[in-house]
Design a protein around this motif. Structure first.
Motif, PDB file in Angstrom:
ATOM      1  N   HIS A  35     -28.325 -33.444 -28.842  1.00 17.58           N
ATOM      2  CA  HIS A  35     -28.895 -32.313 -29.568  1.00 17.58           C
ATOM      3  C   HIS A  35     -29.984 -32.830 -30.485  1.00 17.58           C
TER       4      HIS A  35
ATOM      5  N   PRO B 167     -30.652 -22.707 -19.873  1.00 18.19           N
ATOM      6  CA  PRO B 167     -29.350 -23.373 -19.873  1.00 18.19           C
ATOM      7  C   PRO B 167     -28.661 -23.244 -18.510  1.00 18.19           C
TER       8      PRO B 167
ATOM      9  N   GLU C 240     -29.593 -25.345 -35.515  1.00 16.81           N
ATOM     10  CA  GLU C 240     -28.632 -24.600 -34.689  1.00 16.81           C
ATOM     11  C   GLU C 240     -28.463 -23.159 -35.185  1.00 16.81           C
TER      12      GLU C 240
ATOM     13  N   HIS D  86     -26.912 -30.862 -36.273  1.00 18.31           N
ATOM     14  CA  HIS D  86     -27.348 -30.166 -35.051  1.00 18.31           C
ATOM     15  C   HIS D  86     -28.566 -29.363 -35.494  1.00 18.31           C
TER      16      HIS D  86
ATOM     17  N   GLN E 183     -29.132 -21.670 -30.353  1.00 13.92           N
ATOM     18  CA  GLN E 183     -29.356 -22.821 -29.486  1.00 13.92           C
ATOM     19  C   GLN E 183     -30.391 -22.544 -28.397  1.00 13.92           C
TER      20      GLN E 183
ATOM     21  N   SER F 242     -22.928 -27.111 -21.645  1.00  9.18           N
ATOM     22  CA  SER F 242     -22.738 -27.379 -23.080  1.00  9.18           C
ATOM     23  C   SER F 242     -23.857 -28.243 -23.651  1.00  9.18           C
TER      24      SER F 242
ATOM     25  N   HIS G 218     -19.117 -32.223 -22.436  1.00 10.39           N
ATOM     26  CA  HIS G 218     -20.187 -31.836 -23.373  1.00 10.39           C
ATOM     27  C   HIS G 218     -21.530 -32.361 -22.887  1.00 10.39           C
TER      28      HIS G 218
ATOM     29  N   GLY H 181     -33.101 -25.426 -28.110  1.00 13.34           N
ATOM     30  CA  GLY H 181     -32.939 -26.426 -27.054  1.00 13.34           C
ATOM     31  C   GLY H 181     -33.492 -25.995 -25.705  1.00 13.34           C
ATOM     32  N   TYR H 182     -33.906 -24.750 -25.604  1.00 10.58           N
ATOM     33  CA  TYR H 182     -34.386 -24.236 -24.312  1.00 10.58           C
ATOM     34  C   TYR H 182     -35.664 -23.438 -24.532  1.00 10.58           C
TER      35      TYR H 182
ATOM     36  N   ARG I  79     -26.887 -28.992 -25.590  1.00 13.16           N
ATOM     37  CA  ARG I  79     -27.507 -28.181 -26.649  1.00 13.16           C
ATOM     38  C   ARG I  79     -29.026 -28.206 -26.585  1.00 13.16           C
ATOM     39  N   CYS I  80     -29.569 -29.274 -25.996  1.00 13.89           N
ATOM     40  CA  CYS I  80     -31.029 -29.357 -25.884  1.00 13.89           C
ATOM     41  C   CYS I  80     -31.377 -29.799 -24.476  1.00 13.89           C
TER      42      CYS I  80
END
Ligand code: GLY
Ligand code: MN
Ligand code: MN
Length: 458
Positions: free
Chosen positions: A339, A364, A349, A346, A353, A372, A335, A357-358, A374-375
């Motif tokens: 996050h 990603p 979310e 989270h 995501q 995996s 993982h 997070g991106y 998340r951020c």
């Protein structure tokens, strides 16, 4: 609730950022558990909470970017409801309490939205809200998600990502409750007890802090199962116990803390070795986190610490940078490092995501483990993020990689066989990105081997 000026300012900013059309922000309905009147615990929608702050079910907030007005819609309770609920404020009074001057019932909402073409809403995560949006806006139920507004989504992400001082205070309150949950459970983690006894204790501590848990408690001697929600195992000496749990405040701000402790209170040599490696990764993330760095880079810095540690134990081999580049260490941590956290454990979310997070700059990864995360994006002061490295010996995954010969130039599979019965360890803190670095939020919860052993000896 915060003072009404907070919500007025948030809505004003949102109106400015979205710029046109009508924004619809539905609050949640009660959700039936096994029949209509036996409901799950009511959880207000976080977007609604952020902009309208109210806890009542069935409310709908509207922010009109074209005429500059805010509205709150819902049907008032009548005497048939009040018999069961007790006296409750009217919708008009609720609206006034968060600085909304205009209110009406659901018929008035239907009128306000009838024929509107320039509308914005967040893609719903509950089917009842999807059905509402379809009805109000004249959409096909199956098309509702498709018409969700990216402009609104990104404007919400922009505001909610930066936590204000009053939000940080709430999060630290949630961490104070998590302190009581974790320190109390550590002391109970003795052979002969059952996981459910400790999980039950934690639930009680969360409610004593005036909120529920922020997600179903993870309390397991099989920490290698990442989100293990079963609580039926007996605690036996020699097992590590992973406790991943947090609380919500009355305003629904969250904490998310993991501590891993040896059943009985004394680390043996193997447990101590792995624990120190994971702790080293957790501390490395704290050391390097600051504005301007991406969380992907922080994940990789923590990964280097893990790889270095596993090399020392003879589980991995080769150059640390090569191990991390190949993702070989991810066999033991599938993982990401963390996050965002806030009104949701989270945070945001439900916005997707990729949107939270991106961004255009940080995309990603496709790699196992790092994929995996998340951020991953560049950090700014005010972000609250979790720092949660772990080490998990997952027998099925080890067997699979071994059979495939995956990363065999970096993994000493023969040595790894000896660890397959270990279980897992995770250490999780909630950190605030400051102007110059970061700060671990809340009252420090025992984390070093010494602190944990001393706490459990009491
Ligand atoms: N509580 C689940 C997580 O740490 O993300
Ligand atoms: Mn957690
Ligand atoms: Mn977490």
């Amino acid at each position: 609730m915060f003072k009404k000026e907070t919500y007025i300012a948030r809505r004003e900013q949102l109106r400015k950022d979205v710029g046109h059309g009508i924004i619809v922000i539905p609050g949640n309905h009660e959700a039936p558990c096994n029949y209509k009147d036996n409901t799950y615990w009511f959880r207000q929608d976080s977007t609604f909470l952020y902009f309208f702050g109210l806890q009542r079910e069935d409310l709908v907030g509207v922010i009109d970017c074209d005429n500059g007005k805010d509205y709150l819609f819902a049907n008032d309770y009548d005497i048939d409801d009040i018999i069961w609920t007790g006296p409750l404020p009217s919708v008009k009074e609720l609206a006034a309490s968060v600085g909304v001057a205009n209110s009406g019932n659901l018929k008035a909402l239907a009128k306000k939205l009838a024929g509107v073409k320039d509308f914005h809403y967040i893609a719903p995560y509950r089917s009842d809200i999807r059905a509402d949006l379809a009805e109000w806006l004249g959409l096909n139920y199956n098309a509702v998600d498709r018409y969700a507004s990216m402009e609104l989504t990104l404007a919400c992400v922009k505001q909610r990502s930066i936590k204000s001082t009053e939000e940080i205070r709430e999060i630290e309150k949630a961490i104070s409750t998590a302190y009581n949950m974790h320190v109390g459970a550590m002391k109970l983690a003795m052979p002969g007890r059952y996981e459910y006894e400790l999980a039950g204790f934690m639930e009680g501590e969360a409610w004593k802090g005036n909120g529920p848990v922020s997600f179903p408690i993870i309390m397991t001697v099989h920490g290698e199962t990442l989100h293990n929600h079963g609580h039926n195992n007996k605690l036996t000496k020699g097992r590590m116990l992973v406790m991943d749990a947090g609380a919500e405040t009355a305003m629904n701000y969250c904490s998310d803390i993991t501590r891993s402790v040896p059943v009985g209170g004394k680390f043996d040599a193997r447990q101590k070795a792995i624990y120190e490696i994971v702790l080293g990764a957790n501390m490395e993330a704290i050391r390097v986190t600051k504005p301007g760095i991406t969380y992907k880079e922080v994940h990789q810095a923590a990964s280097r610490k893990l790889a270095e540690g596993y090399k020392g134990l003879g589980i991995l081999k080769g150059k640390v940078d090569d191990i991390v580049a190949a993702g070989a260490h991810s066999l033991l941590m599938p993982h990401g490092l963390g996050h965002m956290m806030g009104l949701d454990v989270h945070d945001m979310e439900n916005y997707g995501q990729i949107n939270v997070g991106y961004d255009k700059e940080t995309r990603p990864s496709e790699q196992f483990g790092l994929g995996s995360l998340r951020c991953g994006r560049r950090l700014q002061p005010g972000f609250v993020i979790t720092d949660e490295p772990g080490c998990y010996f997952i027998p099925a995954l080890i067997d699979k990689w071994k059979a495939e010969g995956k990363c065999k130039e970096f993994i000493n599979y023969r040595e790894l066989e000896k660890w397959k019965d270990f279980g897992g360890i995770r250490i999780e803190d909630d950190i605030l990105v400051t102007k110059t670095g970061c700060r671990v939020l809340g009252k420090p919860i025992p984390k070093t081997v010494k602190e944990i052993e001393e706490t459990m000896a009491k």
